[in-house]
Design an enzyme around this catalytic site. Structure first.
Site, PDB file in Angstrom:
ATOM      1  N   GLU A 283      22.458 -37.100 -64.120  1.00 35.03           N
ATOM      2  CA  GLU A 283      21.521 -38.145 -63.722  1.00 35.03           C
ATOM      3  C   GLU A 283      22.128 -39.056 -62.646  1.00 35.03           C
ATOM      4  O   GLU A 283      21.411 -39.649 -61.851  1.00 35.03           O
ATOM      5  CB  GLU A 283      21.130 -38.982 -64.946  1.00 35.03           C
ATOM      6  CG  GLU A 283      19.636 -39.130 -65.097  1.00 35.03           C
ATOM      7  CD  GLU A 283      19.218 -39.790 -66.403  1.00 35.03           C
ATOM      8  OE1 GLU A 283      18.151 -39.414 -66.910  1.00 35.03           O
ATOM      9  OE2 GLU A 283      19.923 -40.671 -66.915  1.00 35.03           O
ATOM     10  N   HIS A 304      32.125 -15.322 -76.213  1.00 33.36           N
ATOM     11  CA  HIS A 304      31.531 -14.067 -76.669  1.00 33.36           C
ATOM     12  C   HIS A 304      30.085 -13.938 -76.204  1.00 33.36           C
ATOM     13  O   HIS A 304      29.368 -13.049 -76.648  1.00 33.36           O
ATOM     14  CB  HIS A 304      31.641 -13.967 -78.195  1.00 33.36           C
ATOM     15  CG  HIS A 304      33.067 -13.925 -78.645  1.00 33.36           C
ATOM     16  ND1 HIS A 304      33.713 -12.765 -79.013  1.00 33.36           N
ATOM     17  CD2 HIS A 304      34.011 -14.906 -78.718  1.00 33.36           C
ATOM     18  CE1 HIS A 304      34.973 -13.027 -79.320  1.00 33.36           C
ATOM     19  NE2 HIS A 304      35.179 -14.324 -79.146  1.00 33.36           N
ATOM     20  N   LYS A 418       6.886 -37.408 -66.042  1.00 33.80           N
ATOM     21  CA  LYS A 418       6.101 -38.386 -66.818  1.00 33.80           C
ATOM     22  C   LYS A 418       4.735 -38.581 -66.158  1.00 33.80           C
ATOM     23  O   LYS A 418       3.717 -38.646 -66.834  1.00 33.80           O
ATOM     24  CB  LYS A 418       6.832 -39.734 -66.872  1.00 33.80           C
ATOM     25  CG  LYS A 418       8.121 -39.714 -67.658  1.00 33.80           C
ATOM     26  CD  LYS A 418       8.705 -41.116 -67.729  1.00 33.80           C
ATOM     27  CE  LYS A 418      10.123 -41.105 -68.250  1.00 33.80           C
ATOM     28  NZ  LYS A 418      10.811 -42.370 -68.097  1.00 33.80           N
TER      29      LYS A 418
END
Ligand code: PA5
Length: 442
Positions: A283, A304, A418
């Protein structure tokens, strides 16, 4: 002993030292408040500004909640929960959730999963629980939704009057829906200062109250952060400042063409520390079409699965290993008469010795495969050194963002989803955006 950084398997000393001037300028911008985002520098001197009275207030509130509650729900998203979860998970027993008789910390408001919320409501049925509702803006949808649901449930289970004493809000001092609600209902509150952004707020009540509720020593955490405030301070020579060296090394690697920084650990307890770090760096730096992509892996588990790509896939990453010098417990590798697995050569050795050789072997293999390696070593997982680690990463992030040339303290890109979500949900005030977005989907 403090946390240490070793970049010798990543970039040359000469390359790092070439950043001396840029680092000094970035430090000056931070400490004189002359850089971009200078209204969000409250975290910089925060450790030394925290008073004993403030810590006592947080501790007293935590004790009350712990006395009263079997479960405490921490409601928040992004910077309003990741730091607390990172510290709590790093310090907790790995099987904490199976241990009876202790106050359990659970989280809500960090997603919109209907099943998650249903299952949480089921878990809390017939349990005495409390709520810490955290939102700086006080208007974020995910935590607002969770708080609505859980406040109602708590009031139904305990009655409104008793519920009031089991709810604590951490929010802006004056603005936002959460502040208004807390004032109306008379909840205990703590303030998130205007000049501290979410991802830099773990040493404020945002992180300290949940960590204290989990039973950990926030005074030691703050002491560790204070120590790093000095160690990474402006007067420390560049060559001795771990935050400056880390910022320089990762910027040198970015300039050399690396696009991804993979933060790896060899202790599963550090999984959420990496989640917090991802937010802090992602951010802060990911803007203006720039910035390293912060990714994370838990080793040896992910060796793995992701190990193949890291060793031989596209050469776009370097690794930063979050290494723990000494575990908190001692377990020896057992001897077995039949030795069917052929592992008796390890009998009597510490499990951590095996882990450390995995760490060393992985580092050498990845360096040979073209993945440079920075090591950040924390002496032991306790409150003090986690406090050091948090401040170290925060300080390095501020310096690093300024070297990159961005504002490390804003997050304008977070608004895009948003806006679309509210348009799609027909939120009042979004009529034009709703029409436009629906036309795109038609
Ligand atoms: O770092 C940030 O600013 C964000 O991650 C915020 O912490 C997150 O979006 C939550 O915001 P708020 O605390 O306002 O609900």
């Amino acid at each position: 002993m403090d946390i240490k950084i070793n970049y010798s398997k990543a970039v040359s000393q000469e390359t790092v030292m070439a950043y001396k001037q840029q680092i000094a300028e970035a430090q000056t911008m931070l400490h004189n408040g002359t850089g971009k985002g200078n209204d969000f520098l409250g975290w910089l001197n925060l450790p030394k500004e925290i008073t004993a009275e403030h810590l006592q207030d947080i501790q007293t509130t935590a004790q009350l909640l712990r006395q009263e509650c079997e479960v405490i729900v921490v409601i928040g998203i992004g910077g309003s929960y990741l730091g607390a979860k990172a510290v709590i998970d790093a310090l907790n027993n790995s099987f904490e959730w199976l241990q009876n008789g202790k106050t359990q910390i659970v989280y809500a408001g960090q997603n919109i999963g209907e099943d998650y919320l249903y299952e949480l409501q089921e878990l809390l049925k017939n349990k005495k629980f409390g709520i810490i509702s955290i939102s700086k803006s006080g208007t974020t949808t995910e935590p607002a939704l969770a708080f609505r649901l859980l406040k109602t449930q708590l009031e139904e289970q305990q009655g409104k009057a008793a519920a009031k004493d089991l709810i604590v809000c951490i929010t802006d001092k004056a603005r936002g829906a959460l502040r208004t609600l807390a004032t109306q209902e008379g909840y205990k509150t703590f303030v998130i200062e205007d000049n501290i952004g979410g991802r830099f707020s773990v040493l404020s009540p945002v992180g300290l109250l949940p960590i204290a509720c989990a039973g950990f020593d926030i005074t030691r955490l703050v002491e560790g952060a204070r120590r790093m405030q000095d160690v990474c301070g402006q007067s420390t020579p560049f060559e001795e400042n771990p935050a400056a060296l880390y910022a320089a090394a990762r910027n040198a690697l970015y300039t050399s063409g690396k696009k991804v920084e993979l933060l790896v650990n060899f202790h599963p307890k550090l999984h959420y520390m990496a989640e917090w770090w991802k937010q802090l760096y992602g951010e802060s730096e990911g803007k203006e079409n720039k910035g390293l992509f912060p990714a994370a892996a838990d080793f040896t588990t992910d060796l793995h699965s992701m190990g193949q790509y890291i060793q031989q896939g596209e050469r776009l990453m370097f690794e930063t290993v979050l290494s723990v010098a000494e575990p908190n417990h001692h377990v020896d590798f057992p001897y077995n008469e039949a030795n069917l697995d052929g592992l008796n050569f390890l009998a009597g050795k510490r499990i951590d010795h095996v882990n450390k050789m995995a760490e060393l072997g992985t580092m050498l293999a990845h360096v040979d495969g073209g993945v440079p390696n920075i090591k950040v070593e924390i002496p032991v997982l306790n409150e003090y050194y986690l406090g050091e680690l948090i401040y170290f990463f925060e300080k390095a992030c501020g310096i690093s963002g300024y070297i990159l040339g961005v504002n490390p303290f804003d997050q304008p890109g977070v608004e895009a989803y948003k806006k679309n979500m509210f348009a799609l949900l027909d939120k009042p005030g979004y009529e034009e955006a709703s029409k436009a977005i629906k036309a795109r989907l038609a």
